[in-house]
Design a protein around this motif. Structure first.
Motif, PDB file in Angstrom:
ATOM      1  N   PRO A 135     -45.807  96.913  19.558  1.00 18.86           N
ATOM      2  CA  PRO A 135     -46.381  97.739  20.622  1.00 18.86           C
ATOM      3  C   PRO A 135     -47.787  97.323  21.002  1.00 18.86           C
ATOM      4  O   PRO A 135     -48.226  97.543  22.134  1.00 18.86           O
ATOM      5  CB  PRO A 135     -46.355  99.157  20.024  1.00 18.86           C
ATOM      6  N   GLY A 136     -48.508  96.680  20.074  1.00 13.48           N
ATOM      7  CA  GLY A 136     -49.853  96.232  20.395  1.00 13.48           C
ATOM      8  C   GLY A 136     -49.880  95.086  21.386  1.00 13.48           C
ATOM      9  O   GLY A 136     -50.910  94.801  21.997  1.00 13.48           O
ATOM     10  N   ALA A 137     -48.731  94.402  21.578  1.00  6.08           N
ATOM     11  CA  ALA A 137     -48.679  93.275  22.503  1.00  6.08           C
ATOM     12  C   ALA A 137     -48.988  93.712  23.936  1.00  6.08           C
ATOM     13  O   ALA A 137     -49.533  92.940  24.730  1.00  6.08           O
ATOM     14  CB  ALA A 137     -47.307  92.611  22.437  1.00  6.08           C
ATOM     15  N   LYS A 138     -48.657  94.946  24.264  1.00  8.28           N
ATOM     16  CA  LYS A 138     -48.954  95.472  25.597  1.00  8.28           C
ATOM     17  C   LYS A 138     -50.450  95.478  25.852  1.00  8.28           C
ATOM     18  O   LYS A 138     -50.919  95.122  26.941  1.00  8.28           O
ATOM     19  CB  LYS A 138     -48.386  96.887  25.730  1.00  8.28           C
ATOM     20  N   ALA A 139     -51.222  95.847  24.841  1.00  8.41           N
ATOM     21  CA  ALA A 139     -52.679  95.870  24.976  1.00  8.41           C
ATOM     22  C   ALA A 139     -53.229  94.457  25.148  1.00  8.41           C
ATOM     23  O   ALA A 139     -54.169  94.231  25.921  1.00  8.41           O
ATOM     24  CB  ALA A 139     -53.302  96.546  23.757  1.00  8.41           C
ATOM     25  N   LEU A 140     -52.670  93.494  24.421  1.00  7.01           N
ATOM     26  CA  LEU A 140     -53.110  92.108  24.564  1.00  7.01           C
ATOM     27  C   LEU A 140     -52.932  91.628  25.997  1.00  7.01           C
ATOM     28  O   LEU A 140     -53.829  91.004  26.575  1.00  7.01           O
ATOM     29  CB  LEU A 140     -52.308  91.204  23.621  1.00  7.01           C
ATOM     30  N   ALA A 141     -51.767  91.942  26.573  1.00  7.45           N
ATOM     31  CA  ALA A 141     -51.483  91.516  27.944  1.00  7.45           C
ATOM     32  C   ALA A 141     -52.399  92.212  28.939  1.00  7.45           C
ATOM     33  O   ALA A 141     -52.924  91.593  29.873  1.00  7.45           O
ATOM     34  CB  ALA A 141     -50.023  91.792  28.275  1.00  7.45           C
ATOM     35  N   GLU A 142     -52.601  93.507  28.755  1.00  4.91           N
ATOM     36  CA  GLU A 142     -53.423  94.276  29.692  1.00  4.91           C
ATOM     37  C   GLU A 142     -54.874  93.798  29.719  1.00  4.91           C
ATOM     38  O   GLU A 142     -55.525  93.814  30.768  1.00  4.91           O
ATOM     39  CB  GLU A 142     -53.389  95.760  29.308  1.00  4.91           C
ATOM     40  N   LEU A 143     -55.385  93.364  28.569  1.00  6.08           N
ATOM     41  CA  LEU A 143     -56.798  93.002  28.471  1.00  6.08           C
ATOM     42  C   LEU A 143     -57.042  91.499  28.556  1.00  6.08           C
ATOM     43  O   LEU A 143     -58.166  91.031  28.378  1.00  6.08           O
ATOM     44  CB  LEU A 143     -57.377  93.564  27.165  1.00  6.08           C
ATOM     45  N   GLY A 144     -55.989  90.734  28.808  1.00  5.03           N
ATOM     46  CA  GLY A 144     -56.154  89.304  29.032  1.00  5.03           C
ATOM     47  C   GLY A 144     -56.469  88.488  27.796  1.00  5.03           C
ATOM     48  O   GLY A 144     -57.106  87.433  27.876  1.00  5.03           O
ATOM     49  N   VAL A 145     -56.017  88.966  26.636  1.00  3.47           N
ATOM     50  CA  VAL A 145     -56.239  88.225  25.392  1.00  3.47           C
ATOM     51  C   VAL A 145     -55.223  87.089  25.297  1.00  3.47           C
ATOM     52  O   VAL A 145     -54.032  87.297  25.550  1.00  3.47           O
ATOM     53  CB  VAL A 145     -56.111  89.152  24.173  1.00  3.47           C
ATOM     54  N   GLU A 146     -55.682  85.909  24.939  1.00  6.91           N
ATOM     55  CA  GLU A 146     -54.787  84.756  24.836  1.00  6.91           C
ATOM     56  C   GLU A 146     -54.260  84.612  23.407  1.00  6.91           C
ATOM     57  O   GLU A 146     -54.952  84.928  22.438  1.00  6.91           O
ATOM     58  CB  GLU A 146     -55.514  83.471  25.245  1.00  6.91           C
ATOM     59  N   SER A 147     -53.027  84.141  23.304  1.00 12.78           N
ATOM     60  CA  SER A 147     -52.391  83.895  22.010  1.00 12.78           C
ATOM     61  C   SER A 147     -51.906  82.446  21.989  1.00 12.78           C
ATOM     62  O   SER A 147     -50.740  82.157  22.263  1.00 12.78           O
ATOM     63  CB  SER A 147     -51.207  84.849  21.794  1.00 12.78           C
ATOM     64  N   PRO A 148     -52.797  81.498  21.674  1.00 10.95           N
ATOM     65  CA  PRO A 148     -52.437  80.076  21.779  1.00 10.95           C
ATOM     66  C   PRO A 148     -51.282  79.650  20.892  1.00 10.95           C
ATOM     67  O   PRO A 148     -50.489  78.785  21.272  1.00 10.95           O
ATOM     68  CB  PRO A 148     -53.738  79.350  21.398  1.00 10.95           C
ATOM     69  N   LEU A 149     -51.154  80.241  19.699  1.00 11.12           N
ATOM     70  CA  LEU A 149     -50.039  79.868  18.834  1.00 11.12           C
ATOM     71  C   LEU A 149     -48.716  80.261  19.470  1.00 11.12           C
ATOM     72  O   LEU A 149     -47.721  79.534  19.390  1.00 11.12           O
ATOM     73  CB  LEU A 149     -50.191  80.540  17.464  1.00 11.12           C
ATOM     74  N   GLN A 150     -48.693  81.414  20.094  1.00  8.76           N
ATOM     75  CA  GLN A 150     -47.487  81.883  20.767  1.00  8.76           C
ATOM     76  C   GLN A 150     -47.191  81.030  21.999  1.00  8.76           C
ATOM     77  O   GLN A 150     -46.053  80.610  22.219  1.00  8.76           O
ATOM     78  CB  GLN A 150     -47.670  83.347  21.174  1.00  8.76           C
ATOM     79  N   THR A 151     -48.213  80.743  22.781  1.00  2.16           N
ATOM     80  CA  THR A 151     -48.046  79.944  23.996  1.00  2.16           C
ATOM     81  C   THR A 151     -47.518  78.551  23.691  1.00  2.16           C
ATOM     82  O   THR A 151     -46.683  78.011  24.422  1.00  2.16           O
ATOM     83  CB  THR A 151     -49.391  79.828  24.739  1.00  2.16           C
ATOM     84  N   LEU A 152     -47.975  77.985  22.569  1.00  2.00           N
ATOM     85  CA  LEU A 152     -47.574  76.628  22.202  1.00  2.00           C
ATOM     86  C   LEU A 152     -46.324  76.598  21.320  1.00  2.00           C
ATOM     87  O   LEU A 152     -45.930  75.539  20.841  1.00  2.00           O
ATOM     88  CB  LEU A 152     -48.725  75.920  21.484  1.00  2.00           C
ATOM     89  N   GLY A 153     -45.707  77.762  21.112  1.00  2.00           N
ATOM     90  CA  GLY A 153     -44.431  77.813  20.406  1.00  2.00           C
ATOM     91  C   GLY A 153     -44.506  77.677  18.897  1.00  2.00           C
ATOM     92  O   GLY A 153     -43.528  77.252  18.260  1.00  2.00           O
ATOM     93  N   TRP A 154     -45.631  78.052  18.302  1.00  2.00           N
ATOM     94  CA  TRP A 154     -45.750  77.990  16.839  1.00  2.00           C
ATOM     95  C   TRP A 154     -45.055  79.188  16.214  1.00  2.00           C
ATOM     96  O   TRP A 154     -45.415  80.335  16.463  1.00  2.00           O
ATOM     97  CB  TRP A 154     -47.213  78.007  16.430  1.00  2.00           C
ATOM     98  N   SER A 155     -44.048  78.932  15.377  1.00  2.00           N
ATOM     99  CA  SER A 155     -43.382  79.995  14.629  1.00  2.00           C
ATOM    100  C   SER A 155     -44.153  80.255  13.342  1.00  2.00           C
ATOM    101  O   SER A 155     -45.032  79.473  12.952  1.00  2.00           O
ATOM    102  CB  SER A 155     -41.950  79.595  14.286  1.00  2.00           C
TER     103      SER A 155
END
Length: 270
Positions: A135-155
């Motif tokens: 549920p915290g992922a919604k806050a990350l998206a709303e506030l423009g926080v970047e998640s480079p590990l997720q973007t680059l496909g790091w499991s």
């Protein structure tokens, strides 16, 4: 991913962070954020800052671990505080509690980033988190926080492999979550409950149980552990110490869940 691919993927992550020029990281001291902190500090040096938010739901052992890791690996580090009791709705523990806390926590980090002229706020979310209840992922998206590990496909497995390669002691750490996640939704959160949970889990760790949770159900405390540890937890000495701690903390019953531990057992259903 195999070990041969790691150097190239790490290099790609380094270039991604370099492009952000000056980066602030939400740093918990867990597997993901420690890996990201090491890479960020190594490539950006003083243009990188790892910030840990201290709050009532953060176990003291995890705060201590984050500080020790930052010192050991020369990671620029700062501790800020969040008073969760001032967050509207936090005490009532509604289904969106995690979102409410994440918004407040990120707000502090964004203010710190603004004051320090950091151009980018990042966190350690990984690719596996996309298929989990977050549920915290919604806050990350709303506030423009970047998640480079997720973007680059790091499991998570990829991050553990890379952490071993880099000699990080966090490579095989279990996943952790805030103490409030041990309290069922809509059951009020109190400081007493948080302290009871933390003290029982501290004893579990002391006895050698790594993957474990102490779930708070009023006058009953329900323990979850991995299946291979079942024989050890009912051994006479361990059982006696756990019962004594539970009773000293004010619980009437201490139970062992026959279903093995898995993350998210108290997530909303449906």
């Amino acid at each position: 991913m195999n070990n041969e691919e790691l150097p190239e993927r790490i290099a790609t992550l380094e270039q991604t962070l370099l492009q952000r020029k000056k980066v602030l990281l939400a740093f918990s001291g867990g597997v993901d954020s420690t890996f990201l902190a090491l890479i960020g500090a190594r490539i950006l040096k003083q243009n990188f800052l790892a910030v840990t938010i201290d709050h009532p739901c953060l176990p003291r052992r995890e705060l201590t671990m984050a500080c020790r890791l930052a010192e050991k690996f020369a990671i620029p580090h700062k501790i800020l505080s969040l008073d969760q009791w001032k967050i509207d709705g936090f005490r009532e523990n509604p289904p969106e509690r995690c979102y409410l806390c994440k918004r407040a926590l990120l707000g502090i980090l964004l203010q710190e980033a603004k004051e320090g002229k950091f151009l980018c706020l990042i966190d350690g979310s990984n690719a596996d988190d996309l298929s989990d209840f977050r549920p915290g992922a919604k806050a990350l998206a709303e506030l423009g926080v970047e998640s480079p590990l997720q973007t680059l496909g790091w499991s998570k497995q990829d991050i553990r492999m890379a952490s071993r390669l880099l000699g990080l002691p966090t490579a095989d750490l279990p996943s952790y979550a805030c103490l409030a996640s041990r309290i069922p939704t809509n059951s009020p959160i109190t400081m007493e409950k948080l302290q009871q949970i933390e003290q029982m889990e501290a004893l579990l760790h002391e006895l050698g149980f790594v993957e474990c949770r102490a779930r708070h159900h009023g006058d009953t405390l329900r323990l979850e552990i991995d299946q291979k540890s079942f024989p050890g937890i009912v051994a006479t000495d361990n059982r006696s110490r756990l019962l004594a701690r539970a009773h000293a903390l004010g619980f009437r019953w201490l139970t062992l869940d026959l279903e093995p531990y898995r993350s998210g057992r108290l997530n909303p259903i449906g």
